[in-house]
Design a protein around this motif. Structure first.
Motif, mmCIF file in Angstrom:
data_model
loop_
_atom_site.group_PDB
_atom_site.id
_atom_site.type_symbol
_atom_site.label_atom_id
_atom_site.label_comp_id
_atom_site.label_asym_id
_atom_site.label_seq_id
_atom_site.Cartn_x
_atom_site.Cartn_y
_atom_site.Cartn_z
ATOM 1 N N MET A 1 0.838 -1.191 0.000
ATOM 2 C CA MET A 1 0.000 0.000 0.000
ATOM 3 C C MET A 1 0.882 1.253 0.000
ATOM 4 O O MET A 1 1.920 1.289 0.645
ATOM 5 C CB MET A 1 -0.924 -0.024 1.215
ATOM 6 N N ALA A 2 0.458 2.244 -0.704
ATOM 7 C CA ALA A 2 1.237 3.475 -0.840
ATOM 8 C C ALA A 2 1.132 4.323 0.426
ATOM 9 O O ALA A 2 0.209 4.184 1.222
ATOM 10 C CB ALA A 2 0.740 4.271 -2.044
ATOM 11 N N ASP A 3 2.068 5.192 0.567
ATOM 12 C CA ASP A 3 2.135 6.108 1.700
ATOM 13 C C ASP A 3 0.960 7.086 1.666
ATOM 14 O O ASP A 3 0.596 7.598 0.608
ATOM 15 C CB ASP A 3 3.479 6.851 1.596
ATOM 16 N N LYS A 4 0.385 7.368 2.843
ATOM 17 C CA LYS A 4 -0.771 8.268 2.937
ATOM 18 C C LYS A 4 -0.431 9.672 2.425
ATOM 19 O O LYS A 4 -1.236 10.309 1.753
ATOM 20 C CB LYS A 4 -1.262 8.332 4.386
ATOM 21 N N ASP A 5 0.799 10.147 2.734
ATOM 22 C CA ASP A 5 1.213 11.473 2.268
ATOM 23 C C ASP A 5 1.304 11.514 0.745
ATOM 24 O O ASP A 5 0.963 12.517 0.123
ATOM 25 C CB ASP A 5 2.555 11.876 2.883
ATOM 26 N N ASP A 6 1.766 10.402 0.149
ATOM 27 C CA ASP A 6 1.842 10.306 -1.302
ATOM 28 C C ASP A 6 0.438 10.383 -1.903
ATOM 29 O O ASP A 6 0.224 11.062 -2.898
ATOM 30 C CB ASP A 6 2.533 9.008 -1.719
ATOM 31 N N HIS A 7 -0.509 9.700 -1.287
ATOM 32 C CA HIS A 7 -1.892 9.754 -1.761
ATOM 33 C C HIS A 7 -2.444 11.175 -1.667
ATOM 34 O O HIS A 7 -3.132 11.637 -2.580
ATOM 35 C CB HIS A 7 -2.774 8.794 -0.973
ATOM 36 N N GLU A 8 -2.140 11.867 -0.583
ATOM 37 C CA GLU A 8 -2.620 13.251 -0.422
ATOM 38 C C GLU A 8 -2.054 14.146 -1.520
ATOM 39 O O GLU A 8 -2.788 14.938 -2.113
ATOM 40 C CB GLU A 8 -2.226 13.814 0.948
ATOM 41 N N ALA A 9 -0.759 14.031 -1.769
ATOM 42 C CA ALA A 9 -0.117 14.857 -2.804
ATOM 43 C C ALA A 9 -0.693 14.529 -4.180
ATOM 44 O O ALA A 9 -0.954 15.431 -4.990
ATOM 45 C CB ALA A 9 1.396 14.644 -2.782
ATOM 46 N N THR A 10 -0.904 13.250 -4.443
ATOM 47 C CA THR A 10 -1.464 12.824 -5.727
ATOM 48 C C THR A 10 -2.878 13.350 -5.892
ATOM 49 O O THR A 10 -3.239 13.879 -6.949
ATOM 50 C CB THR A 10 -1.455 11.283 -5.829
ATOM 51 N N HIS A 73 -3.488 5.849 -11.314
ATOM 52 C CA HIS A 73 -4.090 6.422 -12.515
ATOM 53 C C HIS A 73 -4.115 7.949 -12.427
ATOM 54 O O HIS A 73 -3.903 8.637 -13.429
ATOM 55 C CB HIS A 73 -5.502 5.858 -12.711
ATOM 56 N N MET A 74 -4.364 8.472 -11.245
ATOM 57 C CA MET A 74 -4.340 9.930 -11.065
ATOM 58 C C MET A 74 -2.976 10.491 -11.436
ATOM 59 O O MET A 74 -2.885 11.537 -12.089
ATOM 60 C CB MET A 74 -4.676 10.294 -9.617
ATOM 61 N N ARG A 75 -1.909 9.804 -11.027
ATOM 62 C CA ARG A 75 -0.561 10.261 -11.372
ATOM 63 C C ARG A 75 -0.369 10.266 -12.887
ATOM 64 O O ARG A 75 0.254 11.174 -13.444
ATOM 65 C CB ARG A 75 0.496 9.380 -10.686
ATOM 66 N N LYS A 76 -0.910 9.276 -13.562
ATOM 67 C CA LYS A 76 -0.839 9.212 -15.024
ATOM 68 C C LYS A 76 -1.548 10.415 -15.644
ATOM 69 O O LYS A 76 -1.038 11.041 -16.583
ATOM 70 C CB LYS A 76 -1.479 7.907 -15.499
#
Length: 115
Positions: A1-10, A73-76
């Motif tokens: 699972m990805a880091d929560k901070d990474d998800h927030e930034a994304t 997908h959001m990052r894409k």
């Protein structure tokens, strides 16, 4: 699972580049202009058009229901919109309105005339 901070930034970056509502994007995807642009494999649906449908699905989800795959997908989407904007399009709003450049960006949820 990805880091929560990474998800927030994304999530933040995605919301900054996707400046169309799910309803506006869905309406655009139904237009001939939308379907006329983009790279198509074997005469099928264009990549950007497929992406637009996926973006509509993500916009309908609650933030808490987004998956790691959605964040990927959001990052894409963010990467595509940034690259396409750097390529540049018509500077005159009259020329930009129906340009393939704008239609392609709109397939990915970004209307450069709103920016």
């Amino acid at each position: 699972m990805a880091d929560k901070d990474d998800h927030e930034a994304t999530y933040k970056a995605f919301k900054e580049v996707v400046n169309m509502t799910a309803a506006a994007l869905d309406k655009h995807l139904g237009s001939e202009d939308s379907q006329a642009v983009g790279q198509k494999k074997d005469g099928g649906e264009a990549t950007g058009h497929q992406e637009g449908r996926r973006i509509v699905e993500m916009l309908h989800k609650k933030k808490s229901d987004l998956s790691d795959d959605d964040y990927g997908h959001m990052r894409k989407v963010v990467g595509y919109v940034h690259r396409h904007l750097k390529q540049g399009g018509p500077q005159d709003k009259a020329d930009m309105k129906d340009s393939p450049w704008r239609m392609s960006l709109m397939n990915w949820g970004h209307d450069p005339m709103k920016a």
